[in-house]
Design a protein around this motif. Sequence first.
Motif, PDB file in Angstrom:
ATOM      1  N   ILE A  40      20.095  28.179   0.286  1.00  9.01           N
ATOM      2  CA  ILE A  40      19.360  27.306  -0.299  1.00  9.01           C
ATOM      3  C   ILE A  40      20.452  26.817  -1.375  1.00  9.01           C
ATOM      4  CG2 ILE A  40      17.266  26.660  -1.645  1.00  9.01           C
ATOM      5  CD1 ILE A  40      15.888  28.964  -0.154  1.00  9.01           C
ATOM      6  N   ILE A  41      20.801  25.508  -1.448  1.00 10.01           N
ATOM      7  CA  ILE A  41      21.614  25.057  -2.446  1.00 10.01           C
ATOM      8  C   ILE A  41      21.020  24.467  -3.708  1.00 10.01           C
ATOM      9  CG2 ILE A  41      23.681  23.040  -2.795  1.00 10.01           C
ATOM     10  CD1 ILE A  41      23.445  22.991   0.486  1.00 10.01           C
ATOM     11  N   LEU A  42      21.418  25.158  -4.586  1.00 10.00           N
ATOM     12  CA  LEU A  42      21.109  24.533  -6.023  1.00 10.00           C
ATOM     13  C   LEU A  42      22.124  23.800  -6.857  1.00 10.00           C
ATOM     14  CD1 LEU A  42      18.481  25.405  -7.647  1.00 10.00           C
ATOM     15  CD2 LEU A  42      19.647  27.182  -8.993  1.00 10.00           C
ATOM     16  N   ALA A  43      21.756  22.388  -6.605  1.00 11.25           N
ATOM     17  CA  ALA A  43      22.963  21.602  -7.178  1.00 11.25           C
ATOM     18  C   ALA A  43      22.814  20.952  -8.389  1.00 11.25           C
ATOM     19  CB  ALA A  43      22.911  20.246  -6.089  1.00 11.25           C
ATOM     20  N   LEU A  53      11.707  25.963 -12.577  1.00 13.01           N
ATOM     21  CA  LEU A  53      12.683  25.926 -11.703  1.00 13.01           C
ATOM     22  C   LEU A  53      12.695  27.290 -10.747  1.00 13.01           C
ATOM     23  CD1 LEU A  53      15.286  24.710 -10.043  1.00 13.01           C
ATOM     24  CD2 LEU A  53      16.808  25.632 -11.913  1.00 13.01           C
ATOM     25  N   ALA A  54      12.418  28.453 -11.594  1.00 12.33           N
ATOM     26  CA  ALA A  54      12.562  29.800 -11.269  1.00 12.33           C
ATOM     27  C   ALA A  54      11.167  29.865  -9.980  1.00 12.33           C
ATOM     28  CB  ALA A  54      12.437  30.730 -12.171  1.00 12.33           C
ATOM     29  N   LYS A  55       9.973  29.384 -10.532  1.00 13.51           N
ATOM     30  CA  LYS A  55       9.002  29.301  -9.629  1.00 13.51           C
ATOM     31  C   LYS A  55       9.100  28.570  -8.580  1.00 13.51           C
ATOM     32  CE  LYS A  55       5.731  30.374 -13.693  1.00 13.51           C
ATOM     33  NZ  LYS A  55       4.556  29.830 -14.505  1.00 13.51           N
ATOM     34  N   LEU A  56       9.706  27.357  -8.641  1.00 14.99           N
ATOM     35  CA  LEU A  56       9.830  26.546  -7.621  1.00 14.99           C
ATOM     36  C   LEU A  56      10.731  27.268  -6.570  1.00 14.99           C
ATOM     37  CD1 LEU A  56       9.154  23.604  -6.605  1.00 14.99           C
ATOM     38  CD2 LEU A  56      11.333  23.077  -7.630  1.00 14.99           C
ATOM     39  N   GLY A  97      18.759  16.973   3.218  1.00 14.99           N
ATOM     40  CA  GLY A  97      18.470  17.525   2.081  1.00 14.99           C
ATOM     41  C   GLY A  97      17.485  18.633   2.164  1.00 14.99           C
ATOM     42  N   GLU A  98      17.202  19.025   3.368  1.00  9.11           N
ATOM     43  CA  GLU A  98      16.211  20.075   3.376  1.00  9.11           C
ATOM     44  C   GLU A  98      16.491  21.328   2.610  1.00  9.11           C
ATOM     45  OE1 GLU A  98      15.591  21.036   7.411  1.00  9.11           O
ATOM     46  OE2 GLU A  98      15.005  18.998   7.957  1.00  9.11           O
ATOM     47  N   ARG A  99      17.612  21.520   2.481  1.00  5.84           N
ATOM     48  CA  ARG A  99      17.832  22.980   1.752  1.00  5.84           C
ATOM     49  C   ARG A  99      18.515  22.602   0.248  1.00  5.84           C
ATOM     50  NH1 ARG A  99      22.547  25.111   3.530  1.00  5.84           N
ATOM     51  NH2 ARG A  99      23.407  23.364   4.587  1.00  5.84           N
ATOM     52  N   THR A 100      18.641  21.604  -0.216  1.00  6.53           N
ATOM     53  CA  THR A 100      19.200  21.131  -1.487  1.00  6.53           C
ATOM     54  C   THR A 100      18.000  20.982  -2.376  1.00  6.53           C
ATOM     55  OG1 THR A 100      21.071  19.921  -0.424  1.00  6.53           O
ATOM     56  CG2 THR A 100      20.443  19.683  -2.801  1.00  6.53           C
ATOM     57  N   PHE A 101      18.140  21.637  -3.763  1.00  5.93           N
ATOM     58  CA  PHE A 101      17.391  21.239  -4.850  1.00  5.93           C
ATOM     59  C   PHE A 101      18.263  20.921  -5.916  1.00  5.93           C
ATOM     60  CE2 PHE A 101      14.773  24.288  -2.665  1.00  5.93           C
ATOM     61  CZ  PHE A 101      13.449  23.988  -3.103  1.00  5.93           C
ATOM     62  N   GLY A 102      17.813  19.814  -6.384  1.00  5.87           N
ATOM     63  CA  GLY A 102      18.818  19.109  -7.580  1.00  5.87           C
ATOM     64  C   GLY A 102      18.222  19.489  -9.017  1.00  5.87           C
ATOM     65  N   TYR A 120      18.982   9.343  -6.560  1.00  6.06           N
ATOM     66  CA  TYR A 120      19.299   9.857  -5.430  1.00  6.06           C
ATOM     67  C   TYR A 120      18.157  10.777  -5.000  1.00  6.06           C
ATOM     68  CZ  TYR A 120      22.156  12.748  -2.064  1.00  6.06           C
ATOM     69  OH  TYR A 120      22.382  13.379  -1.131  1.00  6.06           O
ATOM     70  N   ARG A 121      17.510  10.377  -3.769  1.00  2.00           N
ATOM     71  CA  ARG A 121      16.479  11.061  -3.428  1.00  2.00           C
ATOM     72  C   ARG A 121      16.479  12.250  -2.601  1.00  2.00           C
ATOM     73  NH1 ARG A 121      11.131  10.296  -3.455  1.00  2.00           N
ATOM     74  NH2 ARG A 121      11.355   8.281  -4.292  1.00  2.00           N
ATOM     75  N   LEU A 122      15.998  13.420  -3.102  1.00  2.00           N
ATOM     76  CA  LEU A 122      15.943  14.632  -2.377  1.00  2.00           C
ATOM     77  C   LEU A 122      14.570  14.868  -1.633  1.00  2.00           C
ATOM     78  CD1 LEU A 122      18.114  16.810  -4.685  1.00  2.00           C
ATOM     79  CD2 LEU A 122      18.872  15.760  -2.550  1.00  2.00           C
ATOM     80  N   GLN A 123      14.475  15.945  -0.783  1.00  2.00           N
ATOM     81  CA  GLN A 123      13.188  16.199  -0.298  1.00  2.00           C
ATOM     82  C   GLN A 123      12.310  17.036  -1.353  1.00  2.00           C
ATOM     83  OE1 GLN A 123      12.674  17.826   3.887  1.00  2.00           O
ATOM     84  NE2 GLN A 123      14.255  16.542   4.583  1.00  2.00           N
ATOM     85  N   HIS A 124      13.152  17.796  -2.073  1.00  2.00           N
ATOM     86  CA  HIS A 124      12.571  18.658  -2.940  1.00  2.00           C
ATOM     87  C   HIS A 124      12.716  17.867  -4.545  1.00  2.00           C
ATOM     88  CE1 HIS A 124      12.326  21.872  -0.261  1.00  2.00           C
ATOM     89  NE2 HIS A 124      13.736  21.796   0.071  1.00  2.00           N
TER      90      HIS A 124
END
Length: 593
Positions: free
Chosen positions: A160-163, A267-270, A187-192, A215-219
């Motif tokens: 899981i990418i925390l960008a 962010l931690a909960k998400l 973008g399934e694995r990316t959190f901005g 820039y849209r992400l799934q999350h």
Amino acid sequence: MATMESLIGLVNRIQRACTVLGDHGGEGGSLWEALPSVAVVGGQSSGKSSVLESIVGRDFLPRGSGIVTRRPLVLQLHKTEGGQAEYGEFLHAPRKKFADFAAIRKEIQDETDRLTGKTKHISNIPIHLSVYSPHEGQPDSIVEDIENMVRSYVEKPNCIILAISPANQDIATSDAIKIAREVDPSGERTFGVLTKLDLMDQGTNALDVLEGRSYRLQHPWVGIVNRSQADINKNVDMIAARRKEQEYFATSPDYGHLAHKMGSEYLAKLLSKHLESVIRARIPSIIALINKTIAELEAELDRLGRPIGSDAGAQLYTILEMCRAFDRVFKEHLDGGRPGGDRIYGVFDNQLPAALKKLPFDRHLSLQNVRKVISEADGYQPHLIAPEQGYRRLIDSSLSYFKGPADASVDAVHFVLKELVRKSIAETEELKRFPTLQSDIAAAANEALERFREDSRKTVLRLVEMESSYLTVEFFRKLPQEPDKGSNSSAPTVDRYGENHLRRIGSNVSAYVGMVCDILKNSIPKAIVYCQVREAKRSLLNFFYAQVGSREKKQLSGMLDEDPGLMEKREAIAKRLELYKSARDEIDSVAWK
């Protein structure tokens, strides 16, 4: 159903065990590869360390100008029960607890310098840090090196990418978004994560990014306000920093409507919620991989051999089991289950007959030698009717030639048996872990074969001597007594030293020797099999068993000194097996509650 904390805690424990054992990959994948993880990526000074500290809730990462974090940090968070004090543990310093997070920061700096030196080089070898809490000079290729290092982590499908991107820079040029787009185009694995919102120019905001228009992400994007340098210098703790962050969003005219979805705590909960769903989705494949690997490790341990007990009884039992395993393989060679035993038959069917045919009977029973032997046997008085002493001397001296092929057959079978002992030891899988025991068994077996050879040699030589000691009278009584063809039948006597008479003597002796040869051709193999092959099958290690049974524990231990490399290999496999079984048990006990 399992709680989110129990699932994530399970993954943390398994990942840490994998790291300790070096179980990071291999053919068919590894448990480490199958488990989800989070990678925090971002450009230099984008706030990666601050985000991590905000999620952990403690101040523990190195800080400074330039590239400070020069090795990947694998961070695992463990929730403790009750009011236990917070502490950290490093994989490179096991069993040492760091209760002072300033000491953790220094240890990260020191461990980085230990590997990379103080020349500002980077390394892709991670530092592993576990945090336990009740709360949840550089080379020219530095840019390329960092990108390759980051990519090696984030390109894995379970990552899981925390960008991390700073709000005061153009999102289009974000290093984190750039690499996330390459390895996770959907973008399934990316959190901005957008940092430094409080440092934007006055009159500007980052709503276009946070609301997904730039820039849209799934999350959803999450905004973070980290501690300022002044706060860090004043040692403002993370709890106070989180309260200050919450106040910022709650009172911000730009972000007030998003305050419930902003901040490090959110962010931690998400991330935790997403990790839980990923873990649940991967449980079936993880269990299948675990079961497959357990079966492979069990088979490998069986092949290498299980650990031995330390008491003398267990050691003696192990030695006897190894001897029996060797004996089984040896008998399989003799009985045809494995190749080699047929060479003994080759001695009897080829070597012995060929040796018998080469015996010099033509020369020994030549007319000249027959005359010589007969004359010498008669002495001063010629024989009266038949030269019996001459016959006996010719037969006795002829039969003595059989001793050579008989003796050679004994040696030939002995060497075949020795070779089968050597092959059997090499092919006995259970023995491969004990080089000293291999040598002891080989020495004992060869010593026994030497005894069998001597017994066999005495037996086959006795067979030859028995034929010499008592001649078969009936053979000579049945020989024709007619006078030579062409001679005068009315002649009262025969020239005792005439050629025809001597030829008949030589022919009679040759016929008798041929009869004995046929007898020995059958009896010598029987004697050899009885004395050597049969005894090797029955009692090859009997004397060794008696010796071993009387030995002390120290001597038994010496016989079972394993190859150090093999011991290390088995220990490593046993630890991996324990890891996988523990992981399976934990998944069974946690995942489906």
